[in-house]
Write an enzyme that holds these catalytic residues in place. Structure first.
Site, PDB file in Angstrom:
ATOM      1  N   ASP A 164       0.813  -1.085  -0.002  1.00  0.00           N
ATOM      2  CA  ASP A 164      -0.128   0.036   0.096  1.00  0.00           C
ATOM      3  C   ASP A 164       0.755   1.177   0.050  1.00  0.00           C
ATOM      4  OD1 ASP A 164      -2.948  -0.855   1.062  1.00  0.00           O
ATOM      5  OD2 ASP A 164      -1.533  -2.372   1.236  1.00  0.00           O
ATOM      6  N   ASP A 192      -1.565  -2.657  -3.919  1.00  0.00           N
ATOM      7  CA  ASP A 192      -1.607  -1.283  -3.796  1.00  0.00           C
ATOM      8  C   ASP A 192      -0.745  -0.454  -4.210  1.00  0.00           C
ATOM      9  OD1 ASP A 192      -4.491  -1.756  -3.555  1.00  0.00           O
ATOM     10  OD2 ASP A 192      -4.509  -1.005  -1.378  1.00  0.00           O
ATOM     11  N   TYR A 195      -1.992   4.326  -6.404  1.00  0.00           N
ATOM     12  CA  TYR A 195      -3.052   5.034  -6.059  1.00  0.00           C
ATOM     13  C   TYR A 195      -3.849   5.941  -7.067  1.00  0.00           C
ATOM     14  CZ  TYR A 195      -2.990   3.126  -1.414  1.00  0.00           C
ATOM     15  OH  TYR A 195      -3.159   1.887  -0.388  1.00  0.00           O
ATOM     16  N   ASN A 229      -6.792  -3.733  -4.482  1.00  0.00           N
ATOM     17  CA  ASN A 229      -8.091  -3.099  -4.895  1.00  0.00           C
ATOM     18  C   ASN A 229      -7.738  -1.932  -5.546  1.00  0.00           C
ATOM     19  OD1 ASN A 229      -7.403  -2.452  -2.080  1.00  0.00           O
ATOM     20  ND2 ASN A 229      -8.898  -0.845  -2.437  1.00  0.00           N
ATOM     21  N   HIS A 314      -3.699  -9.678  -0.910  1.00  0.00           N
ATOM     22  CA  HIS A 314      -3.813  -8.347  -0.392  1.00  0.00           C
ATOM     23  C   HIS A 314      -4.685  -8.338   0.694  1.00  0.00           C
ATOM     24  CE1 HIS A 314      -3.809  -4.103  -0.927  1.00  0.00           C
ATOM     25  NE2 HIS A 314      -4.934  -4.074  -0.996  1.00  0.00           N
ATOM     26  N   HIS A 324     -11.506  -2.139   7.227  1.00  0.00           N
ATOM     27  CA  HIS A 324     -11.406  -3.532   6.351  1.00  0.00           C
ATOM     28  C   HIS A 324     -11.515  -4.956   7.527  1.00  0.00           C
ATOM     29  CE1 HIS A 324     -10.681  -0.765   3.266  1.00  0.00           C
ATOM     30  NE2 HIS A 324      -9.317  -0.582   3.637  1.00  0.00           N
ATOM     31  N   HIS A 351      -3.802  -3.883   2.345  1.00  0.00           N
ATOM     32  CA  HIS A 351      -5.129  -3.245   2.375  1.00  0.00           C
ATOM     33  C   HIS A 351      -5.389  -2.637   3.539  1.00  0.00           C
ATOM     34  CE1 HIS A 351      -9.010  -3.131   0.737  1.00  0.00           C
ATOM     35  NE2 HIS A 351      -9.592  -4.003   1.709  1.00  0.00           N
ATOM     36  N   VAL A 352      -4.940  -3.046   5.063  1.00  0.00           N
ATOM     37  CA  VAL A 352      -5.266  -1.889   6.285  1.00  0.00           C
ATOM     38  C   VAL A 352      -4.038  -1.401   6.482  1.00  0.00           C
ATOM     39  CG1 VAL A 352      -5.706  -2.238   8.558  1.00  0.00           C
ATOM     40  CG2 VAL A 352      -6.609  -3.886   6.886  1.00  0.00           C
ATOM     41  N   HIS A 353      -4.354  -0.224   6.635  1.00  0.00           N
ATOM     42  CA  HIS A 353      -3.006   0.970   6.363  1.00  0.00           C
ATOM     43  C   HIS A 353      -2.541   1.158   7.847  1.00  0.00           C
ATOM     44  CE1 HIS A 353      -5.113   2.811   2.808  1.00  0.00           C
ATOM     45  NE2 HIS A 353      -4.602   1.589   2.572  1.00  0.00           N
TER      46      HIS A 353
END
Length: 466
Positions: A164, A192, A195, A229, A314, A324, A351-353
């Protein structure tokens, strides 16, 4: 004794220990994740100069490399990469070879890409440094890479782990923090990338700026990508109904070498590791292509040759952040028992920041009569790493579930990257580095024990610093 008491007080004052897990009280400074402007990484000067140069593995076992680059024009010679073995100052004149790239371009809404060149170099020697050049005449640019050692159970190798990332000033810190570690040899990227889809009409110029931003690292060591995503780019309302179009045009891989039918799921072997990449955003139900492929792929793994079995997907299957939360549950239910039965060592997700590391746990005992629906410790299970903390424009996910679940070993809401240093068939040192620390400082670390050759419980060392 007095010093020990003081240390214990300081440790507990900056961490919370619940059910054996640690929630770090270190939270990244409450600053926005500001994206770098379009002109931060301009195109290189010169006529038809190659840019956005990057590498990925070009075969299944590490003797191939895909070299990718972009040019404004598709001129004669602009699709050729020249390469040779580095001679390290020797008077011996190196034998230069050439590989021709496939060239493509794409349109997306009102954007037209440059010419995307992807050249697969095959038959490289193991554990060898190569020099390579792309471009013609006065626009030639030179880079280098080193191939991995020959496949073997005790071959040491070091992977960076990033997810990400995006292209903010925090992203820049993450990438250069990783690059300051001289041990890194290849990067496992948990999805990711640019962006671009966070901008109006999925502004494709952001794919170009991300490619330039990544070049100082990605042109010198290969990245093994999973799609997230933010790579879907499915926008039928502006005439873009084909998912993953920019991603698959720009970041190819050698998926056919692992008998996959899609670049979104595939595997590679590198040194002593077998790496399986899955797609959270492609069908994975029973008898779908991804399901059929993974079932066979796990049977193909030879732990005697590649003892370290790593999966990249991901969307995390275990995550104690409110962001999420449980989004990966249906995929976990479908595949978790396979991974446990195969004794996978590590599952990497984004996915989870934020950052999180799990215990070795599984949740595969449930049936309609026993009601067993909670994760339990399982020595055959992988450790799950959530590494969606690269620094992207959407910022930190700082809302963890409270209390901390027993399956969560360590979690922290700040940006960073991880390093996996495989030592031999039994041990690998895993460390996580937050951006605010110097590279040698590991905020979280664990000496991993291989599930195939040395399946004993690990001892954890987490160095929490305010």
């Amino acid at each position: 004794m007095k010093n020990l008491v003081i240390f214990a007080f300081l440790f507990l004052s900056i961490t919370t220990v619940i059910n054996g897990g640690i929630t770090s009280k270190f939270v990244r400074q409450a600053l926005p994740s500001i994206e770098m402007s379009l002109d931060t990484f301009p195109s290189p000067g010169g006529y038809n100069t190659p840019e956005q140069v990057h590498l990925t593995q070009g075969d299944h076992d590490g003797r191939g490399m895909i070299v990718s680059w972009v040019t404004p024009l598709n001129l004669a010679g602009s699709n050729v990469v020249t390469y040779w073995i580095a001679t390290n100052g020797s008077d011996v004149k190196p034998a230069k070879k050439r590989a021709h790239a496939s060239t493509k371009s794409y349109r997306f809404y009102d954007y037209s890409s440059g010419f995307l060149h992807h050249a697969t170099i095959k038959g490289l020697e193991y554990d060898t440094k190569y020099i390579y050049e792309v471009g013609t005449d006065k626009s030639v640019r030179q880079f280098s890479f080193t191939t991995p050692p020959k496949i073997g159970p005790d071959v040491p190798y070091t992977f960076g782990i990033i997810g990400d990332l995006g292209q903010t000033y925090a992203s820049n810190e993450t990438l250069y923090h990783y690059m300051s570690n001289p041990k890194g040899q290849a990067v496992l990227f948990a999805g990711d990338l640019s962006y671009a889809d966070d901008h109006p009409n999925h502004d494709q110029r952001k794919w170009d700026t991300w490619g330039r931003f990544m070049e100082p690292c990605a042109a010198y060591q290969p990245f093994i990508f999973a799609a997230g995503n933010h790579e879907i780019d499915f926008v039928p309302n502006i005439g873009e109904p084909h998912a993953f179009k920019p991603y698959t045009h720009r970041y190819p891989n050698a998926y056919k070498a692992s008998q996959s039918t899609s670049p979104l799921w595939y595997s590679v072997r590198r040194a002593s590791a077998h790496i399986i990449v899955l797609s959270s955003y492609s069908a994975y139900g029973k008898y779908t292509p991804q399901y059929i492929w993974l079932e066979q792929e796990l049977k193909n793994v030879n732990r005697e040759e590649t003892p370290w079995l790593i999966v990249i997907v991901h969307s995390p299957w275990y995550n104690s952040n409110n962001y999420h939360y449980m989004e990966g549950e249906s995929m976990r239910v479908m595949f978790e028992s396979w991974l446990v039965n195969s004794k996978v060592d590590l599952v990497l997700s984004g996915h989870v920041h934020a950052y999180e590391r799990s215990e070795r746990i599984s949740n595969i005992k449930y049936n309609i009569t026993n009601g067993l629906s909670s994760p339990v410790k399982d020595p055959n299970a992988p450790i799950y790493i959530t590494i969606g903390d690269g620094g992207n424009i959407e910022g930190i996910a700082n809302s963890f579930v409270d209390p901390q679940p027993s399956y969560s070993a360590y979690r922290e809401a700040s940006f960073g990257h991880a390093v996996l240093e495989i030592m031999n068939r039994t041990h690998a040192q895993y460390t996580w580095h937050r951006n605010q620390d110097n590279e040698p400082v590991a905020a979280d670390s664990i000496m991993l024990h291989n599930r195939h050759f040395f399946p004993v419980e690990e001892i954890v060392s987490s160095n929490i610093r305010a």
